[in-house]
Every structure is written in structure tokens, then in C-alpha cells.
Design a protein around this motif. Structure first.
Motif, PDB file in Angstrom:
ATOM      1  N   GLU A  13      18.639 -17.657  25.439  1.00 42.35           N
ATOM      2  CA  GLU A  13      19.080 -17.683  24.052  1.00 42.35           C
ATOM      3  C   GLU A  13      18.342 -18.736  23.226  1.00 42.35           C
ATOM      4  O   GLU A  13      18.886 -19.369  22.341  1.00 42.35           O
ATOM      5  CB  GLU A  13      20.596 -17.922  23.969  1.00 42.35           C
ATOM      6  CG  GLU A  13      21.409 -16.846  24.680  1.00 42.35           C
ATOM      7  CD  GLU A  13      22.903 -17.143  24.677  1.00 42.35           C
ATOM      8  OE1 GLU A  13      23.289 -18.231  24.203  1.00 42.35           O
ATOM      9  OE2 GLU A  13      23.663 -16.300  25.150  1.00 42.35           O
ATOM     10  N   SER A  55      24.894 -25.657  27.896  1.00 40.85           N
ATOM     11  CA  SER A  55      25.339 -24.411  27.278  1.00 40.85           C
ATOM     12  C   SER A  55      26.629 -24.693  26.509  1.00 40.85           C
ATOM     13  O   SER A  55      27.105 -25.820  26.447  1.00 40.85           O
ATOM     14  CB  SER A  55      25.581 -23.353  28.354  1.00 40.85           C
ATOM     15  OG  SER A  55      26.692 -23.734  29.163  1.00 40.85           O
ATOM     16  N   ASP A  56      27.210 -23.646  25.935  1.00 44.84           N
ATOM     17  CA  ASP A  56      28.495 -23.776  25.246  1.00 44.84           C
ATOM     18  C   ASP A  56      29.669 -23.404  26.157  1.00 44.84           C
ATOM     19  O   ASP A  56      30.815 -23.358  25.711  1.00 44.84           O
ATOM     20  CB  ASP A  56      28.519 -22.864  23.999  1.00 44.84           C
ATOM     21  CG  ASP A  56      27.492 -23.303  22.959  1.00 44.84           C
ATOM     22  OD1 ASP A  56      27.305 -24.531  22.803  1.00 44.84           O
ATOM     23  OD2 ASP A  56      26.878 -22.422  22.330  1.00 44.84           O
ATOM     24  N   ASP A  57      29.361 -23.162  27.421  1.00 43.99           N
ATOM     25  CA  ASP A  57      30.384 -22.738  28.382  1.00 43.99           C
ATOM     26  C   ASP A  57      31.165 -23.953  28.892  1.00 43.99           C
ATOM     27  O   ASP A  57      30.558 -24.900  29.400  1.00 43.99           O
ATOM     28  CB  ASP A  57      29.707 -22.019  29.543  1.00 43.99           C
ATOM     29  CG  ASP A  57      30.694 -21.370  30.505  1.00 43.99           C
ATOM     30  OD1 ASP A  57      31.911 -21.602  30.358  1.00 43.99           O
ATOM     31  OD2 ASP A  57      30.243 -20.626  31.405  1.00 43.99           O
ATOM     32  N   HIS A  59      32.729 -24.191  31.543  1.00 40.31           N
ATOM     33  CA  HIS A  59      32.541 -24.273  32.988  1.00 40.31           C
ATOM     34  C   HIS A  59      31.217 -24.940  33.367  1.00 40.31           C
ATOM     35  O   HIS A  59      31.015 -25.274  34.545  1.00 40.31           O
ATOM     36  CB  HIS A  59      32.595 -22.879  33.615  1.00 40.31           C
ATOM     37  CG  HIS A  59      33.945 -22.229  33.523  1.00 40.31           C
ATOM     38  ND1 HIS A  59      35.101 -22.822  33.983  1.00 40.31           N
ATOM     39  CD2 HIS A  59      34.324 -21.018  33.010  1.00 40.31           C
ATOM     40  CE1 HIS A  59      36.133 -22.032  33.772  1.00 40.31           C
ATOM     41  NE2 HIS A  59      35.698 -20.927  33.181  1.00 40.31           N
ATOM     42  N   ASP A  60      30.341 -25.105  32.413  1.00 35.00           N
ATOM     43  CA  ASP A  60      29.082 -25.807  32.648  1.00 35.00           C
ATOM     44  C   ASP A  60      29.402 -27.255  33.028  1.00 35.00           C
ATOM     45  O   ASP A  60      30.023 -27.985  32.246  1.00 35.00           O
ATOM     46  CB  ASP A  60      28.228 -25.763  31.379  1.00 35.00           C
ATOM     47  CG  ASP A  60      26.840 -26.357  31.575  1.00 35.00           C
ATOM     48  OD1 ASP A  60      26.638 -27.097  32.558  1.00 35.00           O
ATOM     49  OD2 ASP A  60      25.965 -26.104  30.727  1.00 35.00           O
ATOM     50  N   ASN A  63      29.283 -30.077  30.637  1.00 34.50           N
ATOM     51  CA  ASN A  63      30.322 -30.148  29.603  1.00 34.50           C
ATOM     52  C   ASN A  63      31.650 -30.681  30.134  1.00 34.50           C
ATOM     53  O   ASN A  63      32.616 -30.779  29.377  1.00 34.50           O
ATOM     54  CB  ASN A  63      30.548 -28.763  28.982  1.00 34.50           C
ATOM     55  CG  ASN A  63      29.347 -28.278  28.196  1.00 34.50           C
ATOM     56  OD1 ASN A  63      28.632 -29.080  27.585  1.00 34.50           O
ATOM     57  ND2 ASN A  63      29.094 -26.983  28.221  1.00 34.50           N
ATOM     58  N   TYR A 256      25.177 -24.394  38.224  1.00 38.57           N
ATOM     59  CA  TYR A 256      25.326 -23.569  37.029  1.00 38.57           C
ATOM     60  C   TYR A 256      23.924 -23.235  36.529  1.00 38.57           C
ATOM     61  O   TYR A 256      23.131 -24.136  36.217  1.00 38.57           O
ATOM     62  CB  TYR A 256      26.115 -24.318  35.948  1.00 38.57           C
ATOM     63  CG  TYR A 256      26.466 -23.479  34.739  1.00 38.57           C
ATOM     64  CD1 TYR A 256      27.685 -22.807  34.659  1.00 38.57           C
ATOM     65  CD2 TYR A 256      25.570 -23.345  33.678  1.00 38.57           C
ATOM     66  CE1 TYR A 256      28.010 -22.038  33.550  1.00 38.57           C
ATOM     67  CE2 TYR A 256      25.883 -22.571  32.568  1.00 38.57           C
ATOM     68  CZ  TYR A 256      27.110 -21.927  32.511  1.00 38.57           C
ATOM     69  OH  TYR A 256      27.428 -21.146  31.410  1.00 38.57           O
ATOM     70  N   ARG A 258      21.676 -22.171  33.760  1.00 42.45           N
ATOM     71  CA  ARG A 258      21.647 -22.055  32.294  1.00 42.45           C
ATOM     72  C   ARG A 258      20.609 -21.052  31.814  1.00 42.45           C
ATOM     73  O   ARG A 258      20.501 -20.817  30.605  1.00 42.45           O
ATOM     74  CB  ARG A 258      21.408 -23.429  31.668  1.00 42.45           C
ATOM     75  CG  ARG A 258      22.568 -24.368  31.927  1.00 42.45           C
ATOM     76  CD  ARG A 258      22.343 -25.799  31.480  1.00 42.45           C
ATOM     77  NE  ARG A 258      23.387 -26.617  32.084  1.00 42.45           N
ATOM     78  CZ  ARG A 258      23.300 -27.170  33.283  1.00 42.45           C
ATOM     79  NH1 ARG A 258      22.185 -27.023  33.984  1.00 42.45           N
ATOM     80  NH2 ARG A 258      24.297 -27.860  33.788  1.00 42.45           N
ATOM     81  N   SER A 261      22.879 -16.005  30.576  1.00 42.56           N
ATOM     82  CA  SER A 261      23.773 -16.112  29.432  1.00 42.56           C
ATOM     83  C   SER A 261      25.208 -16.330  29.908  1.00 42.56           C
ATOM     84  O   SER A 261      25.573 -15.987  31.036  1.00 42.56           O
ATOM     85  CB  SER A 261      23.700 -14.851  28.567  1.00 42.56           C
ATOM     86  OG  SER A 261      24.214 -13.739  29.279  1.00 42.56           O
ATOM     87  N   GLN A 262      26.025 -16.889  29.031  1.00 41.65           N
ATOM     88  CA  GLN A 262      27.415 -17.177  29.390  1.00 41.65           C
ATOM     89  C   GLN A 262      28.163 -15.915  29.801  1.00 41.65           C
ATOM     90  O   GLN A 262      28.985 -15.933  30.724  1.00 41.65           O
ATOM     91  CB  GLN A 262      28.130 -17.852  28.206  1.00 41.65           C
ATOM     92  CG  GLN A 262      29.560 -18.267  28.510  1.00 41.65           C
ATOM     93  CD  GLN A 262      30.175 -19.062  27.367  1.00 41.65           C
ATOM     94  OE1 GLN A 262      29.461 -19.613  26.524  1.00 41.65           O
ATOM     95  NE2 GLN A 262      31.495 -19.108  27.321  1.00 41.65           N
ATOM     96  N   GLN A 265      27.470 -15.044  33.496  1.00 43.62           N
ATOM     97  CA  GLN A 265      27.773 -16.023  34.534  1.00 43.62           C
ATOM     98  C   GLN A 265      28.802 -15.472  35.516  1.00 43.62           C
ATOM     99  O   GLN A 265      29.695 -14.709  35.125  1.00 43.62           O
ATOM    100  CB  GLN A 265      28.323 -17.315  33.905  1.00 43.62           C
ATOM    101  CG  GLN A 265      27.317 -18.104  33.098  1.00 43.62           C
ATOM    102  CD  GLN A 265      26.248 -18.762  33.970  1.00 43.62           C
ATOM    103  OE1 GLN A 265      26.449 -18.994  35.153  1.00 43.62           O
ATOM    104  NE2 GLN A 265      25.108 -19.060  33.350  1.00 43.62           N
TER     105      GLN A 265
END
Length: 516
Positions: A13, A55-57, A59-60, A63, A256, A258, A261-262, A265
Motif C-alpha cells: 500500500e 501498519s494500521d493494524d 495486531h502489528d 503498535n 507480522y 507488513r 495487506s491488513q 493477514q
């Protein structure tokens, strides 16, 4: 900087792969030092670039909350503490064991030599299995077997049984030593794990490893003054069990990808299934085939900078293991030490390693900031090696003083000082070598750690076999003088890497693994 921007590799992305860019052209940490930084995700200070870009996840692992990350770090560090702790416990228990089994102390020491070798070999298998089965299940199952074999060590009734248990325990207990860097790389950003900012993650993990072989003999020496030799190993079994419980309660899968894409996953449904490996097994097609996983350590060690830095580390750290596994044999007749005095003597390397961690905490940071300031905000992995110029004199002086002290029966405080100087130097050197290899090949974090661990233990395995006989035949002063000379000679490998390391990395190319 504009030319660099046009060549920035991308993840999924459109997210730039800053690790690949860093490997190739040097890491840029401050958004003010290259155009386009405003489009990247930054740390809370508003200008430190997050590498890798998360990422914006939720679960990453990048994060996760700082509390959760640090809980994982502490558990990984405590588990990494166990292998050398348990291994070196045998450096003291061999004294009563030799009497009970009617063997020489050097013969009983062979069980420790086998254990030391497996600490390195096991780490290679850890990263292969982790690349195929996932991080968490390998961590869990290896520790289950480590617990069983630790109890076997304590319950052994013959030397043959004890030696078998020690060898197996070495293989399985090394999981967080050989693979610990994977978890640090998975959960922390470059500026955190690399001794920038407030956190020095590699330094914390490495300090647990360096300290561990001294706590084992220290505690065991005090215990065997009033208890049977088995009790230090029962304590080791309890400690292994506590780490296993902590893994079950608090550690989760940190891998994870990256580049996916989310939406694509693998779903995270049950933590229990992730612990035992069921979820990872179902998503194995998104990771490496077993052949690809098996070839990862081979590809890493064939990289010239990894190979050369590991040769250097093997010939400097080997004496740490050799000294630690045989020192009780030297000082017992020389100073008429008994187990309690040997226990007190082991405070020396513990204090030295703690001082190395504290000073290294700031030294690596100052070295990085100095390099960034003088190179326009761009950081090359070879900058990590500068600290070894400062640590080498301590290692050389320590080995020479230790040899002279043991040869001429100097006061035991001078012997302790020599040992302490050497350990202090190796603490700083270890972090420098680990960080250099991780910065050079971040996608192979587990493999570079396993190779460094293998170099460390392989050297110690070889030296432990002949340390006592070598010192007896040549004289302690001469044997330790040769060791210091070897450390001085291999230092030129570091000089060579500082001059030509980047060219070698660029010529040999990236690892290009299927997964990080």
C-alpha cells in the motif's frame, strides 16, 4: 536527497521500506534530514522517523503498548539468562561430582563442554523452526523440553545420565539466546532497539546473557557449602519453570508481515492455538517453506560482513567461556579457595558486566549521535564498530593481568581485577557486534543473532576442552598472553570492516528472504 527519494522501495500500500533503504544508503532517522519525511509516520517527538513504518493494524507488534512490549522484552531477557546460567552452574558442582563419581575434575568438565556446544547449535535450529512454524510455538515447545531436561540434570544419578541431560538441555534452553533478537526486532523500532532515544533494548538483552554465566557459579558455590550438588540444578529447574509460565501468560506471536495487506493477514482467533502453533501452521503458506527456512542461516553466514564479524567475535569471546568453565580449577589450589570463597570471587565479573551495561547504555548512544551529527543525519551500520576501539584495550589488559596473577600467585584481588577488565570489555563489544549485524541485515534478525551466538559458544566449546591442559603445558602466563595476542590480531578485522564493510554489503546484496 531527491535522488534517494525516487528510489525508496515500497512495502504494501505504498508504505516505504525504510529498512531496505537503510541497508543500501544508510539509515535516516530525523525527518528534517530528508525531504518527504513529513509523509512518513513519526515518533511522538515529531521528527524521529519510525523504522520500519508500522501498519494500521492493532495486531502489528510495533503498535503494541510500551508496557506490553517491555513485558515481552523482560521475559525474553530472563529466558536468555537461563542457558549460560545453567551451563556455568556445572563449573562449581563439578568439584563434589568428581569426588562422588571418582573422576577427575577435568573429566567431569566434559559434560559442560557438550552443553556449551549445544547452546550454539540449538540457536541455529531455533531460527530455522521459527521461520517455518512461527516464533511463539518454537519458544514455547523448546522451553517445555528445557524444563524437563533441567529436572533430569538435577535427578541424574550417574555421570553418563548427567552428561546426556546437560547436552539436551543446552540445545533446548538456548531458544531466547539464539532467537531473542527476533522478538526485539519484531516489537521495537530502529531508534529504540539500536540505542537511540530512551530505550536500549539490545543492551538490556545482551546484559542478561553476559551476566548469566557468573550468577550460576556464584549461587551454586554458596549452595553446595551446605546442600548436595543437585540443589543448584533444582533451583535452575524452578527458574526455567517460572520463565515457561511467564511465556504462557504474557508472550504472543510477534511475527507480522507488513508486506501483506491488513485484510490478508492471518486471523488471530485463539492465543492458546498460537502458543502451541496451530494458527501458525494453518498460515504457513504465507511464510517460508521448510527448505527456505533451512537455507536462511546459510545465506546469512555467507555474507562477508557477517562471517568476518563472527570470526572476530569467536576469537574474543571464546576466552570468556574458557575462563568461566575452568577458573574454579585454577583458583582452588592457588588460593586455597573453598566453595564459599569461589562464590564471592564470582561477584567480580557480575560487577564488571553491570558496569559495562551502564556505561555501554550511554556509550553506544553517544557514538550514534556523534556519527549522525558528522554525517548529515545518515547512519551506516559500520558506525557501530567504533565502540570496539574503546573496549579492546580493556580486554587485552584483563587477559594479560589474569595470566600474570595466576602464574605468579599475585593477590587474588589482582586476579579479580584482570577478570573484571576483560568481562567489562566483552560486554561493550557484544552489543557493538550484535547491533552491527542487525543493522546490516534487519530482515535476518534471528539468523544474525543465532550466528553470533554460535560463534560465541563454538569458541568457548573448543577452548574449554584444552584450557586447563594448555595452561599446564605452557604456563598460565603464556597461555593467557597468547589469548590476548589473538584478541589484538583479530581486532584488525574490525578495522577492515570499518573501511570496506559497506562495499562488501553492497557487493554481496540483500538477503531477499520471503519473510523478515
Amino acid at each position: 536527497m531527491g535522488d534517494v527519494e525516487k528510489k525508496i522501495p515500497e512495502q504494501t500500500e505504498g508504505v516505504p521500506d525504510l529498512e531496505e533503504l537503510g541497508e543500501r544508503d544508510g539509515y535516516v532517522l530525523d525527518a528534517r534530514d530528508y525531504q518527504g519525511g513529513k509523509d512518513l509516520k513519526l515518533a511522538r517527538d515529531g521528527h524521529t522517523i519510525l523504522i520500519p513504518q508500522p501498519s494500521d493494524d492493532p495486531h502489528d507488534p510495533l503498535n503494541w503498548s510500551q508496557f506490553r512490549k517491555h513485558v515481552v522484552l523482560i521475559i525474553i531477557s530472563c529466558t536468555a539468562f537461563l542457558p549460560d546460567y545453567g551451563s556455568a552452574t556445572g563449573a562449581v558442582t563439578l568439584l563434589p561430582q568428581a569426588e562422588i563419581w571418582r573422576m577427575s575434575e577435568d573429566e567431569v568438565n566434559h559434560s559442560q563442554v557438550g552443553n556449551v556446544f549445544m547452546l550454539g547449535a540449538g540457536g541455529v535450529f531455533v531460527v530455522v523452526f521459527a521461520a517455518y512454524f512461527g516464533r511463539l510455538p518454537v519458544f514455547f515447545w523448546f522451553m517445555v523440553v528445557a524444563l524437563a531436561t533441567a529436572a533430569w540434570c538435577a535427578g541424574a544419578t550417574s555421570f553418563e545420565s548427567f552428561m546426556t541431560a546437560r547436552i539436551l538441555n543446552g540445545f533446548f534452553s538456548t531458544v531466547a539466546q539464539g532467537g531473542g533478537l527476533m522478538f526485539i526486532k519484531d516489537t521495537f523500532f530502529f531508534h529504540e532497539h539500536a540505542n537511540f532515544g530512551q530505550s536500549r533494548k539490545i543492551n538490556i538483552w545482551a546484559s542478561f546473557i553476559i551476566l548469566s554465566p557468573y550468577f550460576g557459579p556464584l549461587i551454586a558455590a554458596f549452595m553446595i557449602t551446605t546442600l548436595e550438588w543437585e540443589w543448584p540444578f533444582w533451583l535452575y529447574t524452578i527458574e526455567t519453570g517460572l520463565c515457561l509460565i511467564a511465556i504462557v501468560l504474557f508472550v504472543d506471536e510477534t511475527y507480522y508481515d507488513r508486506r501483506i495487506s491488513q485484510a490478508d493477514q492471518p486471523p488471530r482467533v485463539s492465543r492458546v492455538k498460537r502458543i502451541i502453533g496451530i494458527e501458525q501452521w494453518h498460515s504457513r503458506s504465507q511464510r517460508n517453506t521448510f527448505w527456505q527456512a533451512s537455507m536462511r542461516p546459510v545465506k546469512v553466514i555467507l555474507k562477508p560482513t557477517v562471517f568476518l564479524s563472527n570470526v572476530y567475535y569467536m576469537f574474543t569471546f571464546a576466552w570468556v567461556v574458557g575462563i568461566n568453565t575452568t577458573l574454579a580449577i585454577f583458583v582452588t589450589p592457588l588460593y586455597d579457595f573453598h566453595p564459599k570463597q569461589i562464590g564471592f570471587f564470582y561477584f567480580t565479573p557480575i560487577v564488571a558486566a553491570i558496569l559495562g551495561e551502564i556505561i555501554g547504555h550511554w556509550l553506544h548512544d553517544l557514538n550514534a549521535k556523534r556519527y549522525l551529527k558528522s554525517h548529515g543525519g545518515r547512519f551506516e551500520p559500520e558506525a557501530r564498530l567504533a565502540v570496539i576501539w574503546l573496549s579492546t584495550p580493556f580486554m587485552l589488559a584483563g587477559l594479560v593481568l589474569l595470566g600474570y596473577s595466576l602464574q605468579h600467585a599475585y593477590h587474588y584481588m589482582l586476579t579479580a581485577l584482570g577478570w573484571g577488565l576483560y568481562v567489562f570489555g566483552t560486554m561493550i563489544t557484544t552489543v557493538g557486534v550484535q547491533a552491527y549485524n542487525l543493522d546490516s541485515y534487519p530482515e535476518g534478525s534471528g539468523e544474525v543473532a543465532a550466528m553470533v551466538n554460535l560463534a560465541r559458544t563454538l569458541g568457548g566449546f573448543i577452548v574449554s576442552f584444552f584450557q586447563v591442559r594448555w595452561a599446564t603445558a605452557m604456563g598460565v602466563q603464556n597461555s593467557f598472553g597468547v589469548q590476548a595476542g589473538i584478541c589484538a590480531a583479530v581486532f584488525f578485522i574490525i578495522v577492515f570492516l570499518q573501511m570496506y564493510g559497506k562495499r562488501l554489503r553492497q557487493a554481496s546484496g540483500r538477503l531477499d528472504f520471503k519473510t523478515n
